[in-house]
Design a protein around this motif. Sequence first.
Motif, PDB file in Angstrom:
ATOM      1  N   PHE A  32      26.448  -1.810   3.736  1.00  0.00           N
ATOM      2  CA  PHE A  32      25.641  -0.634   3.426  1.00  0.00           C
ATOM      3  C   PHE A  32      25.383  -0.566   1.924  1.00  0.00           C
ATOM      4  O   PHE A  32      26.210  -0.990   1.123  1.00  0.00           O
ATOM      5  CB  PHE A  32      26.371   0.656   3.840  1.00  0.00           C
ATOM      6  N   ASP A  33      24.228  -0.011   1.572  1.00  0.00           N
ATOM      7  CA  ASP A  33      23.915   0.311   0.177  1.00  0.00           C
ATOM      8  C   ASP A  33      23.361   1.722   0.184  1.00  0.00           C
ATOM      9  O   ASP A  33      22.221   1.964   0.610  1.00  0.00           O
ATOM     10  CB  ASP A  33      22.898  -0.691  -0.381  1.00  0.00           C
ATOM     11  N   ILE A  34      24.187   2.690  -0.276  1.00  0.00           N
ATOM     12  CA  ILE A  34      23.857   4.110  -0.166  1.00  0.00           C
ATOM     13  C   ILE A  34      23.234   4.608  -1.465  1.00  0.00           C
ATOM     14  O   ILE A  34      23.875   4.608  -2.518  1.00  0.00           O
ATOM     15  CB  ILE A  34      25.124   4.932   0.150  1.00  0.00           C
ATOM     16  N   GLY A  35      21.990   5.035  -1.381  1.00  0.00           N
ATOM     17  CA  GLY A  35      21.311   5.650  -2.510  1.00  0.00           C
ATOM     18  C   GLY A  35      20.947   7.087  -2.193  1.00  0.00           C
ATOM     19  O   GLY A  35      21.182   7.576  -1.080  1.00  0.00           O
ATOM     20  N   GLY A  36      20.356   7.770  -3.155  1.00  0.00           N
ATOM     21  CA  GLY A  36      20.044   9.179  -2.975  1.00  0.00           C
ATOM     22  C   GLY A  36      18.988   9.441  -1.916  1.00  0.00           C
ATOM     23  O   GLY A  36      19.032  10.468  -1.236  1.00  0.00           O
ATOM     24  N   THR A  37      18.036   8.534  -1.748  1.00  0.00           N
ATOM     25  CA  THR A  37      16.957   8.747  -0.788  1.00  0.00           C
ATOM     26  C   THR A  37      17.028   7.835   0.427  1.00  0.00           C
ATOM     27  O   THR A  37      16.478   8.160   1.474  1.00  0.00           O
ATOM     28  CB  THR A  37      15.580   8.552  -1.468  1.00  0.00           C
ATOM     29  N   ALA A  38      17.679   6.688   0.289  1.00  0.00           N
ATOM     30  CA  ALA A  38      17.697   5.728   1.394  1.00  0.00           C
ATOM     31  C   ALA A  38      19.064   5.077   1.538  1.00  0.00           C
ATOM     32  O   ALA A  38      19.848   5.004   0.588  1.00  0.00           O
ATOM     33  CB  ALA A  38      16.629   4.645   1.175  1.00  0.00           C
ATOM     34  N   ILE A  39      19.330   4.601   2.738  1.00  0.00           N
ATOM     35  CA  ILE A  39      20.533   3.820   3.043  1.00  0.00           C
ATOM     36  C   ILE A  39      20.071   2.465   3.571  1.00  0.00           C
ATOM     37  O   ILE A  39      19.438   2.388   4.633  1.00  0.00           O
ATOM     38  CB  ILE A  39      21.411   4.511   4.097  1.00  0.00           C
ATOM     39  N   LYS A  40      20.344   1.424   2.814  1.00  0.00           N
ATOM     40  CA  LYS A  40      20.081   0.068   3.297  1.00  0.00           C
ATOM     41  C   LYS A  40      21.301  -0.389   4.102  1.00  0.00           C
ATOM     42  O   LYS A  40      22.435  -0.072   3.736  1.00  0.00           O
ATOM     43  CB  LYS A  40      19.819  -0.884   2.136  1.00  0.00           C
ATOM     44  N   TYR A  41      21.067  -1.118   5.154  1.00  0.00           N
ATOM     45  CA  TYR A  41      22.180  -1.607   5.949  1.00  0.00           C
ATOM     46  C   TYR A  41      21.824  -2.959   6.554  1.00  0.00           C
ATOM     47  O   TYR A  41      20.649  -3.325   6.695  1.00  0.00           O
ATOM     48  CB  TYR A  41      22.562  -0.612   7.040  1.00  0.00           C
ATOM     49  N   GLY A  42      22.867  -3.725   6.874  1.00  0.00           N
ATOM     50  CA  GLY A  42      22.606  -5.031   7.448  1.00  0.00           C
ATOM     51  C   GLY A  42      23.872  -5.709   7.909  1.00  0.00           C
ATOM     52  O   GLY A  42      24.986  -5.198   7.743  1.00  0.00           O
ATOM     53  N   VAL A  43      23.682  -6.875   8.483  1.00  0.00           N
ATOM     54  CA  VAL A  43      24.791  -7.724   8.933  1.00  0.00           C
ATOM     55  C   VAL A  43      24.575  -9.102   8.330  1.00  0.00           C
ATOM     56  O   VAL A  43      23.475  -9.657   8.398  1.00  0.00           O
ATOM     57  CB  VAL A  43      24.851  -7.820  10.471  1.00  0.00           C
ATOM     58  N   SER A  44      25.620  -9.644   7.733  1.00  0.00           N
ATOM     59  CA  SER A  44      25.521 -10.935   7.058  1.00  0.00           C
ATOM     60  C   SER A  44      26.726 -11.795   7.384  1.00  0.00           C
ATOM     61  O   SER A  44      27.811 -11.282   7.685  1.00  0.00           O
ATOM     62  CB  SER A  44      25.436 -10.723   5.542  1.00  0.00           C
ATOM     63  N   ASP A  45      26.521 -13.110   7.291  1.00  0.00           N
ATOM     64  CA  ASP A  45      27.666 -14.004   7.359  1.00  0.00           C
ATOM     65  C   ASP A  45      28.312 -14.113   5.976  1.00  0.00           C
ATOM     66  O   ASP A  45      27.851 -13.483   5.014  1.00  0.00           O
ATOM     67  CB  ASP A  45      27.274 -15.376   7.908  1.00  0.00           C
ATOM     68  N   ALA A  46      29.345 -14.915   5.858  1.00  0.00           N
ATOM     69  CA  ALA A  46      30.101 -14.997   4.605  1.00  0.00           C
ATOM     70  C   ALA A  46      29.346 -15.715   3.493  1.00  0.00           C
ATOM     71  O   ALA A  46      29.771 -15.683   2.342  1.00  0.00           O
ATOM     72  CB  ALA A  46      31.434 -15.706   4.851  1.00  0.00           C
TER      73      ALA A  46
END
Length: 296
Positions: free
Chosen positions: A7-21
Motif C-alpha cells: 500500500f501507498d497511503i496519500g491524502g487523496t489516494a491509496i495505491k495498492y498492489g501485489v508484487s513478487d520479491a
Amino acid sequence: MALYALFDIGGTAIKYGVSDAEGHFVKNDTVNNPAKEKGIRGMLDVLERLLLDMKAEFDICGTGVSTAGVVDAEKGEILFASDNIPGYTGTKPKSFLEAAAGIPCVVENDVNCAGLGEAWLGAGRGASPLVCMTLGTGVGGCVIANGKLLHGASNFAGEVGYLPMPGGTLEELASTSALVRRVSDGKGLNVQDIDGKKVFEWAQNGDRVCLEAIDEMLDALAQGVWMTACVVNPEAFVIGGGISAQKDFLEPRLREKLSGIMLPHVFENTRVSFAELGNNAGMLGALRCILNNESV
C-alpha cells in the motif's frame, strides 16, 4: 512464489498492489482515500477490504505500507500527520492490518519508502550512502546506507525540508507550492488557478516570470543539496516528487548551479539524478522494507 501486499497511503489516494520479491507487480491499482469524508475508520475499512481481497486472490506472505506522516517504523504507528489525513496521528496501521489478515506487516514513511525504492530499483541503484529529496507540496528527504534507512534518534533523519536558509526553510523556498506561489504573485494570478505543470509549460515557452521563479527554486535546491552533502557526503542524490517529470528541463540547470557552489572534488564524486520509478516508488520501497525485516 512469495507474494506481498503493498500500500501507498496519500491524502487523496491509496495505491495498492501485489508484487513478487523482485518488484514485479501482478496487481497494481488505486482507490480514493475516504479519510476526509468518512474519517480514519473509513480509511482503515478500505485497507482491510483491499488486503483481504488480495489475500483471497493470492498467496500473500507479508504486507508493506508506505504512508504519509511521521512514522515509528518499529511500532508501525503514526506519530504525527497533517490535516491531509485528518485524525491520522496515533493510528497503528501495523497492528490493525496484522489483526485483520493474520499476516506480518511493516509500515514506513512514504518519502523513506520512495527513497528505498529508488535505491533498490531506480535512479539510486548501487549508491551508498544515498540521499533522496522529494519536492512537492513540501520538501522531504531520507538517508539510506547499505540498503537501509537511517531513522535517527527521533525518526527525523533526512528531513531536509527544515534546513534553515536565507529567506526561509528549504521547504518554503524549493517546494512546488513555493514555485507556484512565486509565479502567481509575479503574474497577479490566483494561486489556485495554476499548478506546477502549467508553470513548466509556460517556462518552456520562454515566460520570463516562470523562468525566474524556477531559477530561484533551483538556487534554494542547490544550496540544500550542498548543505546536505557537507554532512552526509553521499555517493548520490535522487530528486523525486512530481517535479521529477521535468528532469530534462531541470537536471542541466541544477548541475550548473551545483558546479558553482560545491567543492570541485565533491561535485565530481556526487551523482545527482532524478527519480525513475514514478507512482510505484512508494510501494516498491515498502516491499524493500519487508525484505529488510527478518521477522516478516
